[in-house]
Scaffold this motif. Structure first.
Motif, mmCIF file in Angstrom:
data_model
loop_
_atom_site.group_PDB
_atom_site.id
_atom_site.type_symbol
_atom_site.label_atom_id
_atom_site.label_comp_id
_atom_site.label_asym_id
_atom_site.label_seq_id
_atom_site.Cartn_x
_atom_site.Cartn_y
_atom_site.Cartn_z
ATOM 1 N N ASP A 45 0.812 -1.221 0.000
ATOM 2 C CA ASP A 45 0.000 0.000 0.000
ATOM 3 C C ASP A 45 0.846 1.272 0.000
ATOM 4 O OD1 ASP A 45 -2.383 -1.345 -0.083
ATOM 5 O OD2 ASP A 45 -2.732 -1.292 2.082
ATOM 6 N N SER A 46 2.067 1.197 0.498
ATOM 7 C CA SER A 46 2.929 2.379 0.570
ATOM 8 C C SER A 46 3.516 2.759 -0.789
ATOM 9 C CB SER A 46 4.078 2.145 1.569
ATOM 10 O OG SER A 46 3.580 1.932 2.863
ATOM 11 N N VAL A 47 3.508 1.819 -1.735
ATOM 12 C CA VAL A 47 4.098 2.061 -3.052
ATOM 13 C C VAL A 47 3.040 2.662 -3.970
ATOM 14 C CG1 VAL A 47 5.184 0.979 -5.054
ATOM 15 C CG2 VAL A 47 5.747 0.189 -2.745
ATOM 16 N N GLU A 48 3.245 3.905 -4.368
ATOM 17 C CA GLU A 48 2.264 4.658 -5.143
ATOM 18 C C GLU A 48 2.662 4.754 -6.615
ATOM 19 O OE1 GLU A 48 -0.530 5.886 -4.014
ATOM 20 O OE2 GLU A 48 -0.311 5.833 -1.837
ATOM 21 N N CYS A 49 1.665 4.675 -7.492
ATOM 22 C CA CYS A 49 1.905 4.871 -8.920
ATOM 23 C C CYS A 49 2.500 6.254 -9.166
ATOM 24 C CB CYS A 49 0.595 4.755 -9.699
ATOM 25 S SG CYS A 49 -0.137 3.111 -9.699
ATOM 26 N N GLY A 50 3.408 6.340 -10.128
ATOM 27 C CA GLY A 50 3.970 7.623 -10.516
ATOM 28 C C GLY A 50 5.105 8.119 -9.647
ATOM 29 N N THR A 51 5.447 7.393 -8.579
ATOM 30 C CA THR A 51 6.506 7.827 -7.674
ATOM 31 C C THR A 51 7.863 7.751 -8.361
ATOM 32 O OG1 THR A 51 5.215 6.881 -5.860
ATOM 33 C CG2 THR A 51 7.478 7.546 -5.366
ATOM 34 N N GLU A 52 8.722 8.739 -8.103
ATOM 35 C CA GLU A 52 10.081 8.724 -8.629
ATOM 36 C C GLU A 52 10.976 7.856 -7.744
ATOM 37 O OE1 GLU A 52 10.916 10.012 -11.413
ATOM 38 O OE2 GLU A 52 9.173 11.271 -11.858
ATOM 39 N N SER A 53 12.108 7.440 -8.315
ATOM 40 C CA SER A 53 12.985 6.477 -7.653
ATOM 41 C C SER A 53 13.499 6.953 -6.286
ATOM 42 C CB SER A 53 14.180 6.146 -8.560
ATOM 43 O OG SER A 53 15.036 5.236 -7.940
ATOM 44 N N LYS A 54 14.031 8.171 -6.206
ATOM 45 C CA LYS A 54 14.611 8.652 -4.943
ATOM 46 C C LYS A 54 13.565 8.747 -3.848
ATOM 47 C CE LYS A 54 18.453 11.259 -6.949
ATOM 48 N NZ LYS A 54 19.079 12.599 -7.104
ATOM 49 N N GLU A 55 12.401 9.252 -4.201
ATOM 50 C CA GLU A 55 11.314 9.380 -3.217
ATOM 51 C C GLU A 55 10.851 8.004 -2.757
ATOM 52 O OE1 GLU A 55 6.655 10.868 -3.060
ATOM 53 O OE2 GLU A 55 7.930 11.426 -4.759
ATOM 54 N N LEU A 56 10.779 7.063 -3.701
ATOM 55 C CA LEU A 56 10.285 5.729 -3.371
ATOM 56 C C LEU A 56 11.241 4.994 -2.436
ATOM 57 C CD1 LEU A 56 8.138 3.608 -3.737
ATOM 58 C CD2 LEU A 56 9.304 2.843 -5.814
ATOM 59 N N ARG A 57 12.521 5.199 -2.594
ATOM 60 C CA ARG A 57 13.501 4.543 -1.723
ATOM 61 C C ARG A 57 13.279 4.955 -0.262
ATOM 62 N NH1 ARG A 57 18.893 4.469 0.316
ATOM 63 N NH2 ARG A 57 19.943 2.494 -0.192
ATOM 64 N N GLN A 58 13.053 6.233 -0.041
ATOM 65 C CA GLN A 58 12.787 6.715 1.316
ATOM 66 C C GLN A 58 11.504 6.112 1.868
ATOM 67 O OE1 GLN A 58 12.770 10.981 0.865
ATOM 68 N NE2 GLN A 58 14.998 11.145 0.977
ATOM 69 N N THR A 59 10.493 6.006 1.008
ATOM 70 C CA THR A 59 9.214 5.433 1.424
ATOM 71 C C THR A 59 9.384 3.979 1.846
ATOM 72 O OG1 THR A 59 7.962 6.900 -0.044
ATOM 73 C CG2 THR A 59 6.870 4.880 0.684
ATOM 74 N N ILE A 60 10.104 3.216 1.041
ATOM 75 C CA ILE A 60 10.306 1.792 1.328
ATOM 76 C C ILE A 60 11.044 1.590 2.639
ATOM 77 C CG2 ILE A 60 11.516 -0.292 0.560
ATOM 78 C CD1 ILE A 60 10.945 0.649 -2.313
ATOM 79 N N LEU A 61 12.140 2.335 2.824
ATOM 80 C CA LEU A 61 12.927 2.183 4.046
ATOM 81 C C LEU A 61 12.152 2.634 5.280
ATOM 82 C CD1 LEU A 61 16.446 3.327 2.761
ATOM 83 C CD2 LEU A 61 15.612 0.995 3.166
ATOM 84 N N GLY A 62 11.080 3.414 5.071
ATOM 85 C CA GLY A 62 10.262 3.871 6.184
ATOM 86 C C GLY A 62 9.103 2.955 6.526
ATOM 87 N N ILE A 63 8.900 1.880 5.754
ATOM 88 C CA ILE A 63 7.837 0.922 6.063
ATOM 89 C C ILE A 63 8.151 0.256 7.404
ATOM 90 C CG2 ILE A 63 6.732 -1.235 5.355
ATOM 91 C CD1 ILE A 63 7.263 -0.433 2.449
ATOM 92 N N PRO A 64 7.236 0.278 8.360
ATOM 93 C CA PRO A 64 7.522 -0.222 9.715
ATOM 94 C C PRO A 64 8.070 -1.652 9.760
ATOM 95 C CG PRO A 64 5.460 0.986 9.692
ATOM 96 C CD PRO A 64 5.886 0.863 8.263
ATOM 97 N N ASN A 65 7.551 -2.551 8.938
ATOM 98 C CA ASN A 65 7.993 -3.951 8.978
ATOM 99 C C ASN A 65 8.881 -4.309 7.788
ATOM 100 O OD1 ASN A 65 5.921 -3.787 7.076
ATOM 101 N ND2 ASN A 65 5.274 -5.910 7.444
ATOM 102 N N ILE A 66 9.662 -3.349 7.288
ATOM 103 C CA ILE A 66 10.480 -3.581 6.106
ATOM 104 C C ILE A 66 11.493 -4.708 6.330
ATOM 105 C CG2 ILE A 66 12.151 -1.777 6.730
ATOM 106 C CD1 ILE A 66 11.006 -2.838 3.178
ATOM 107 N N GLU A 67 12.035 -4.832 7.546
ATOM 108 C CA GLU A 67 12.988 -5.913 7.824
ATOM 109 C C GLU A 67 12.318 -7.279 7.685
ATOM 110 O OE1 GLU A 67 15.130 -5.467 11.435
ATOM 111 O OE2 GLU A 67 15.846 -3.444 10.973
ATOM 112 N N GLU A 68 11.087 -7.362 8.120
ATOM 113 C CA GLU A 68 10.341 -8.619 7.998
ATOM 114 C C GLU A 68 10.078 -8.939 6.528
ATOM 115 O OE1 GLU A 68 5.830 -10.218 8.962
ATOM 116 O OE2 GLU A 68 6.688 -8.646 10.203
ATOM 117 N N LEU A 69 9.706 -7.927 5.745
ATOM 118 C CA LEU A 69 9.425 -8.131 4.325
ATOM 119 C C LEU A 69 10.687 -8.558 3.560
ATOM 120 C CD1 LEU A 69 7.130 -5.032 3.623
ATOM 121 C CD2 LEU A 69 6.423 -7.411 3.986
#
Length: 235
Positions: free
Chosen positions: A206-230
């Protein structure tokens, strides 16, 4: 002695955390590599995927279906449902969202109404096409496979599975020869690996949005609360 044990436990926890961080960073970077299509000019297209409210997609097969038996194909389709929460349903009507075409590439392009110089189609054994709206939400996707130009059945299976995954919006590539996202078919990448599954699942987070640019998306991904689990999920 007690002090030494405490110190060793502290150092172990720090080093373990650092290793885990490295794995998460690698996971994020691999995802960015497979999520974005790099144009010839070196620029990247914004991220595309099917709309968030998509519950099912219809796919149509034209030509003689090859390279995989019904049971294995059903498992592959079920895996996609598990990873994306989107059901893929076969249809023989023209109301399809995804087209899989078996035959000469020039005939495939005629079928979908996309022109391409004939001298170009003669050199390819596969081709893909996708359309999206102004918000970079996918509207349709298709890909063609020419069995007469495949090196062998393993290449055909690689192109088939990779074509379907690209139809989900994952357009980039990895250097990993064990990954379906590798540029070329190898002895070890005819099917989606566990690592591939994690990347596909992340694309439809759900955090991954259409149209997002690469640099912005990297920050979003690393900010996902359970990213280590994923990043290490046993799918």
């Amino acid at each position: 002695m007690k002090f030494r044990i405490i110190t060793l436990l502290f150092l172990f926890s720090v080093s373990s955390g650092y290793a885990q961080d490295k794995k998460v960073l690698r996971f994020a970077d691999d995802y960015l590599d497979v999520a974005f299509w790099q144009r010839i000019q070196g620029n990247y297209e914004p991220l595309v995927k099917w709309p968030k409210n998509t519950q099912s997609l219809k796919y149509k097969i034209v030509g003689e279906f090859e390279y995989i038996n019904t049971k294995a194909w059903d498992i592959f389709i079920s895996d996609i449902k598990m990873l994306t929460d989107i059901s893929l349903v076969e249809t023989d009507q023209e109301d399809y969202n995804i087209l899989i075409y078996f035959g000469p590439i020039d005939q495939y392009l005629k079928y979908i109404g996309t022109p391409l110089p004939l001298n170009s189609t003669n050199t390819y054994n596969n081709w893909g096409n996708r359309r999206w709206d102004e918000d970079h939400q996918l509207i349709s996707a298709s890909f063609g496979l020419d069995p007469s130009k495949m090196r062998d059945a393993k290449e055909g299976l690689h192109r088939l599975n990779k074509g379907m995954i690209r139809a989900l919006g994952l357009l980039g590539e990895l250097d990993d020869e064990y990954s379906i996202f590798h540029k070329y078919p190898t002895k070890s990448n005819t099917r989606i690996s566990r690592s591939d599954k994690r990347l596909i699942k992340l694309h439809y987070h759900d955090s991954v949005e259409c149209g997002t640019e690469s640099k912005e998306l990297r920050q979003t991904i690393l900010g996902i609360p359970n990213i280590e689990e994923l990043a290490k999920e046993k799918l």
